[in-house]
Design a protein around this motif. Structure first.
Motif, PDB file in Angstrom:
ATOM      1  N   PHE A  29      84.492 -66.264  -4.947  1.00 41.67           N
ATOM      2  CA  PHE A  29      82.960 -65.594  -5.753  1.00 41.67           C
ATOM      3  C   PHE A  29      82.262 -66.313  -6.500  1.00 41.67           C
ATOM      4  O   PHE A  29      81.099 -66.419  -6.535  1.00 41.67           O
ATOM      5  CB  PHE A  29      83.538 -64.140  -6.165  1.00 41.67           C
ATOM      6  CG  PHE A  29      82.282 -63.339  -6.605  1.00 41.67           C
ATOM      7  CD1 PHE A  29      81.454 -62.638  -5.599  1.00 41.67           C
ATOM      8  CD2 PHE A  29      82.346 -63.087  -7.847  1.00 41.67           C
ATOM      9  CE1 PHE A  29      80.441 -62.006  -6.136  1.00 41.67           C
ATOM     10  CE2 PHE A  29      81.193 -62.275  -8.440  1.00 41.67           C
ATOM     11  CZ  PHE A  29      80.284 -61.732  -7.299  1.00 41.67           C
ATOM     12  N   ILE A  30      83.017 -66.951  -7.309  1.00 41.02           N
ATOM     13  CA  ILE A  30      82.461 -67.745  -8.524  1.00 41.02           C
ATOM     14  C   ILE A  30      81.549 -68.815  -7.876  1.00 41.02           C
ATOM     15  O   ILE A  30      80.399 -69.068  -8.138  1.00 41.02           O
ATOM     16  CB  ILE A  30      83.303 -68.265  -9.494  1.00 41.02           C
ATOM     17  CG1 ILE A  30      83.816 -66.977 -10.468  1.00 41.02           C
ATOM     18  CG2 ILE A  30      82.730 -69.136 -10.550  1.00 41.02           C
ATOM     19  CD1 ILE A  30      84.985 -67.226 -11.353  1.00 41.02           C
ATOM     20  N   TRP A  31      82.166 -69.523  -7.000  1.00 42.33           N
ATOM     21  CA  TRP A  31      81.486 -70.515  -6.430  1.00 42.33           C
ATOM     22  C   TRP A  31      80.388 -70.355  -5.389  1.00 42.33           C
ATOM     23  O   TRP A  31      79.517 -70.827  -5.405  1.00 42.33           O
ATOM     24  CB  TRP A  31      82.472 -71.309  -5.397  1.00 42.33           C
ATOM     25  CG  TRP A  31      83.158 -72.537  -6.242  1.00 42.33           C
ATOM     26  CD1 TRP A  31      84.301 -72.815  -6.480  1.00 42.33           C
ATOM     27  CD2 TRP A  31      82.482 -73.711  -6.887  1.00 42.33           C
ATOM     28  NE1 TRP A  31      84.643 -73.944  -7.221  1.00 42.33           N
ATOM     29  CE2 TRP A  31      83.372 -74.726  -7.410  1.00 42.33           C
ATOM     30  CE3 TRP A  31      81.139 -74.080  -6.766  1.00 42.33           C
ATOM     31  CZ2 TRP A  31      83.063 -75.726  -8.141  1.00 42.33           C
ATOM     32  CZ3 TRP A  31      81.064 -75.175  -7.553  1.00 42.33           C
ATOM     33  CH2 TRP A  31      81.559 -76.070  -8.020  1.00 42.33           C
ATOM     34  N   LEU A  32      80.590 -69.008  -4.744  1.00 38.56           N
ATOM     35  CA  LEU A  32      79.396 -68.541  -3.991  1.00 38.56           C
ATOM     36  C   LEU A  32      78.182 -68.442  -4.848  1.00 38.56           C
ATOM     37  O   LEU A  32      76.914 -68.423  -4.511  1.00 38.56           O
ATOM     38  CB  LEU A  32      79.920 -67.306  -3.355  1.00 38.56           C
ATOM     39  CG  LEU A  32      80.915 -67.628  -2.061  1.00 38.56           C
ATOM     40  CD1 LEU A  32      81.379 -66.337  -1.408  1.00 38.56           C
ATOM     41  CD2 LEU A  32      80.393 -68.304  -0.831  1.00 38.56           C
ATOM     42  N   LEU A  33      78.452 -67.651  -5.976  1.00 38.27           N
ATOM     43  CA  LEU A  33      77.269 -67.483  -6.900  1.00 38.27           C
ATOM     44  C   LEU A  33      76.631 -68.828  -7.469  1.00 38.27           C
ATOM     45  O   LEU A  33      75.792 -68.942  -7.445  1.00 38.27           O
ATOM     46  CB  LEU A  33      77.737 -66.728  -8.183  1.00 38.27           C
ATOM     47  CG  LEU A  33      78.150 -65.160  -7.806  1.00 38.27           C
ATOM     48  CD1 LEU A  33      78.659 -64.531  -9.070  1.00 38.27           C
ATOM     49  CD2 LEU A  33      76.950 -64.494  -7.273  1.00 38.27           C
ATOM     50  N   LEU A  34      77.777 -69.749  -7.727  1.00 38.66           N
ATOM     51  CA  LEU A  34      76.997 -70.906  -8.576  1.00 38.66           C
ATOM     52  C   LEU A  34      76.148 -71.876  -7.507  1.00 38.66           C
ATOM     53  O   LEU A  34      75.384 -72.271  -7.745  1.00 38.66           O
ATOM     54  CB  LEU A  34      78.237 -71.872  -8.882  1.00 38.66           C
ATOM     55  CG  LEU A  34      79.019 -70.966 -10.232  1.00 38.66           C
ATOM     56  CD1 LEU A  34      80.171 -72.030 -10.580  1.00 38.66           C
ATOM     57  CD2 LEU A  34      77.960 -70.972 -11.432  1.00 38.66           C
ATOM     58  N   LEU A  35      77.004 -72.232  -6.284  1.00 28.03           N
ATOM     59  CA  LEU A  35      76.465 -72.851  -5.253  1.00 28.03           C
ATOM     60  C   LEU A  35      75.595 -72.496  -4.242  1.00 28.03           C
ATOM     61  O   LEU A  35      74.380 -72.597  -4.578  1.00 28.03           O
ATOM     62  CB  LEU A  35      77.479 -73.798  -4.702  1.00 28.03           C
ATOM     63  CG  LEU A  35      77.166 -75.236  -4.002  1.00 28.03           C
ATOM     64  CD1 LEU A  35      76.608 -76.164  -5.061  1.00 28.03           C
ATOM     65  CD2 LEU A  35      78.431 -76.039  -3.549  1.00 28.03           C
ATOM     66  N   PRO A  36      76.046 -71.957  -3.122  1.00 30.60           N
ATOM     67  CA  PRO A  36      74.833 -71.325  -2.387  1.00 30.60           C
ATOM     68  C   PRO A  36      73.887 -70.254  -2.979  1.00 30.60           C
ATOM     69  O   PRO A  36      72.732 -70.156  -2.693  1.00 30.60           O
ATOM     70  CB  PRO A  36      75.672 -70.630  -1.138  1.00 30.60           C
ATOM     71  CG  PRO A  36      77.074 -70.537  -1.873  1.00 30.60           C
ATOM     72  CD  PRO A  36      77.257 -71.578  -2.713  1.00 30.60           C
ATOM     73  N   GLY A  37      74.501 -69.403  -3.850  1.00 27.27           N
ATOM     74  CA  GLY A  37      73.457 -68.541  -4.394  1.00 27.27           C
ATOM     75  C   GLY A  37      72.463 -69.122  -5.411  1.00 27.27           C
ATOM     76  O   GLY A  37      71.348 -68.723  -5.323  1.00 27.27           O
ATOM     77  N   LEU A 135      75.748 -74.940   4.065  1.00 25.82           N
ATOM     78  CA  LEU A 135      75.256 -75.365   5.303  1.00 25.82           C
ATOM     79  C   LEU A 135      74.207 -74.211   5.792  1.00 25.82           C
ATOM     80  O   LEU A 135      73.305 -74.583   6.479  1.00 25.82           O
ATOM     81  CB  LEU A 135      76.192 -75.917   6.200  1.00 25.82           C
ATOM     82  CG  LEU A 135      77.065 -77.021   5.730  1.00 25.82           C
ATOM     83  CD1 LEU A 135      78.114 -77.357   6.654  1.00 25.82           C
ATOM     84  CD2 LEU A 135      76.216 -78.254   5.683  1.00 25.82           C
ATOM     85  N   ALA A 136      74.786 -72.957   5.913  1.00 24.45           N
ATOM     86  CA  ALA A 136      73.917 -71.922   6.117  1.00 24.45           C
ATOM     87  C   ALA A 136      72.519 -71.838   5.507  1.00 24.45           C
ATOM     88  O   ALA A 136      71.561 -71.742   6.105  1.00 24.45           O
ATOM     89  CB  ALA A 136      74.783 -70.553   6.390  1.00 24.45           C
TER      90      ALA A 136
END
Length: 659
Positions: A29-37, A135-136
């Protein structure tokens, strides 16, 4: 039929993953917020920019690589690797859970491999999910850049392998859930921290010791090594209009990431060997491996001597004088206090009792640590194995540079007579070590030797007059000079020393240093530019008086045009520097300084766009103080209506204005 030996238990693996899923969910969750988010928000803003395609390209290329080399990523990987290892090996910290796992019909090797994979694979799977999300996002933007995302995925996954392997090893060393994360942090940062403490002690006690930045020792700490060795740099190319444009990023550090990943894998193997022989009844013990208990005790004692000892020394050493036996003795005593705390705290943790102070044998080990601490202090105070007096032979010296930390570059000397003068000065500084340390004590404590000619009794009026006269008399002022001496040897190696010279210049070393750096070679090399000053690359130039009033009683700061700065630099400043009358450095602010140095600075800032593709651009700033002896420069300033005051006149004018 012979039964097959199994090294993996799917049921144990699945149950462990399901049981501790919040750890890996939070990591993802943290990485999804930081990078793709974060990329989504930046890309949305870039669409409103004038050059949206270029801005989007920069975000798509740079964001994953900048995230891969961020100094916070190793900390994040360590935190969740530690939490993961604590979770999957949590049965080692409870006697009941340890007995339950020991009763399972599963071989130790199979249990370890199943639990390790249950802790590591979810972290790697979370990295894959985050990479797929990036990538998405790229696909939605119509541009698919695989290389930056795969670089991030590879680097972060190797970091997870590194830290999980180390944390899994630490989990086998202890039976306490509280000790395990502390142990993991210590193992990952010990080399970096010890290097910092030892360097601070050497800088304090070894005369001339130079700290040239973090060295190879700190690379033994994976956190520091990954932060230092992983680098992503932007690459630029110049178009037909002379404008540099970002064309990509270059990543370096794969070798370091792979080496640290291999280290983590090796620690996993060591952890397996310990897990196979671990006694289940050690659950709850601070040290679960019997043969490592003395190691734990001595390491904690040495850590207490260095860390606690240096902390206490730093808090209380303000009243103790440098270069004295008392100063060294205080450090030795505090290191012994820190060793005592560390040694017997380790005994208490191992014995699970406060009754650890009886028995003469227990004090033998403590005495050994104290002896090592005292020897370290003695080595530092007596020159650290000849470090203080070690100088290169004259035949091995190709050049010498003196940097006095007063602005500008170091003064470099290559001529034989200049090298001889610099080495003679260096030898004098070493020979006068005791005097310089005594002067430093007087300077830092605010005490000066008593004047034997001064009257014992004087009226308040006499004292006031004497104070007024002393305020205007700078014949013997206090000085504070930091000088770095660097030898470039014929072999290409360098030898560097750094000195802080404080107080009155009773030895004449500061005056000799000032004269040497103000020779023509010293002035020329200290004020040389990285590239020629031309009309095209002058970005900003001016004359500044600081905050003191110049001619007419007004603050004076004037901006120069490119042609004026070019004329002043080539027609006046360079010839005056060649004559040795401009670009001087005053290390002793005596009457000569106050009467001949102007409160006036000329500054020229230059910008140059490099023609080599990918080289980018570079800047340089030239700051030169004006002296009364610089006839050409002073005449040019007067012709342009600039009439500076000397330092003494400026101080007097400022005091008059304040009244």
């Amino acid at each position: 039929m012979r039964s097959r030996t199994s090294f993996f238990n799917p049921a144990l693996f699945k149950k462990t993953v399901v049981r501790f899923w919040p750890v890996w969910f939070l990591y993802a969750f943290i990485w999804l917020l930081l990078l793709p988010g974060g990329m989504s928000g930046e890309l949305a803003r870039s669409l409103r920019m004038e050059n949206a395609a270029y801005a989007s390209m920069r975000i798509l290329m740079g964001t994953p690589l900048e995230a891969a080399v961020s100094p916070y990523v190793p900390l994040l990987a360590l935190a969740f690797s530690c939490a993961s290892a604590m979770a999957v090996f949590s049965h080692l910290y409870s006697p009941r859970s340890a007995a339950a796992y020991g009763a399972l019909p599963v071989r130790r090797e199979a249990a370890f491999l199943s639990l390790s994979l249950a802790g590591l694979l979810p972290l790697l799977a979370a990295n894959v999910i985050v990479a797929a999300a990036v990538l998405a996002v790229e696909a939605l933007c119509g541009t698919l850049l695989l290389w930056p995302v795969m670089t991030w995925l590879g680097v972060v996954s190797l970091e997870c392998l590194t830290f999980f392997g180390i944390c899994a090893f630490c989990a086998q060393l202890t039976g306490s859930m509280i000790v395990m994360p502390v142990l993991a942090i210590v193992v990952n940062a010990a080399a970096w921290f010890v290097e910092g403490v030892v360097t601070a002690l050497l800088t304090t006690f070894v005369f001339g010791y130079t700290y040239s930045g973090r060295n190879a020792v700190s690379l033994l700490s994976p956190i520091d090594g990954l932060q230092r060795l992983l680098v992503a740099s932007a690459q630029y190319e110049e178009d037909a209009d002379g404008i540099s444009r970002l064309v990509g990023y270059e990543f370096s550090g794969w070798g370091a990431a792979l080496i640290y990943g291999a280290v983590g894998l090796a620690f996993l193997v060591f952890a397996l060997l310990l897990y196979r022989r671990r006694r289940l009844e050690t659950a709850g013990d601070v040290v679960a491996v019997g043969c490592l208990k003395p190691v734990f005790k001595y390491l904690l004692s040495l850590g207490g001597a260095l860390c606690l000892g240096y902390l206490l020394f730093g808090i209380t050493s303000g009243s103790v004088r440098y270069g004295t036996g008392i100063y060294a003795l205080e450090l030795a005593l505090f290191m012994c206090v820190g060793a005592f705390i560390g040694y017997f705290a380790a005994e208490m943790l191992i014995k699970k009792s406060f009754a650890v102070f009886r028995g003469a044998k227990r004090y033998i080990g403590f005495g050994i640590v104290c002896l090592c601490s005292m020897l370290f202090v003695v080595f530092c105070e007596t020159g650290f194995f000849g470090y203080e007096t070690r100088l290169p032979t004259r035949e091995d010296v190709a050049s010498v540079s003196l940097e006095v930390y007063r602005g500008g570059k170091p003064s470099a000397f290559t001529a034989d007579e200049d090298i001889d003068a610099a080495m003679a000065l260096h030898e004098d500084i070493i020979a006068h070590k005791s005097v310089h340390e005594s002067q430093a004590n007087a300077y830092t404590t605010g005490t000066q030797p008593l004047d034997s000619a001064a009257p014992l009794f004087a009226s308040s009026a006499d004292l006031y007059v004497a104070a007024e006269q002393a305020a205007d008399d700078y014949s013997d002022p206090d000085c504070y000079v930091v000088v770095k001496v660097e030898y470039t040897l014929t072999s290409g190696d360098k030898l560097t020393r750094r000195y802080e010279l404080m107080g009155r210049d009773t030895t004449g070393d500061i005056r000799a240093l000032q004269n040497l750096v103000n020779t023509r070679p010293g002035i020329a090399t200290r004020n040389e530019t990285d590239f020629p000053v031309t009309l095209e690359n002058i970005l900003y130039a001016g004359v500044n008086s600081g905050y003191y009033p110049l001619g007419g009683g007004e603050d004076y700061s004037v901006e120069l045009t490119e042609s004026e700065a070019h004329e002043l630099y080539y027609d006046c400043m360079l010839p005056d520097m060649a004559d040795g009358t401009l670009g001087l450095v005053y290390l002793i602010e005596d009457n000569g300084y106050y009467d001949t140095e102007y409160d006036c600075t000329i500054y020229i800032d230059c910008y140059e766009r490099l023609r080599t593709p990918g080289a980018g651009e570079r800047y340089q700033s030239l700051y030169v103080n004006v002296s009364a002896a610089a006839e050409r420069t002073c005449e040019w300033l007067a012709q342009h209506g600039i009439h500076p005051l000397t330092i003494r006149e400026a101080v007097a004018a400022a005091e008059a204005e304040a009244r």
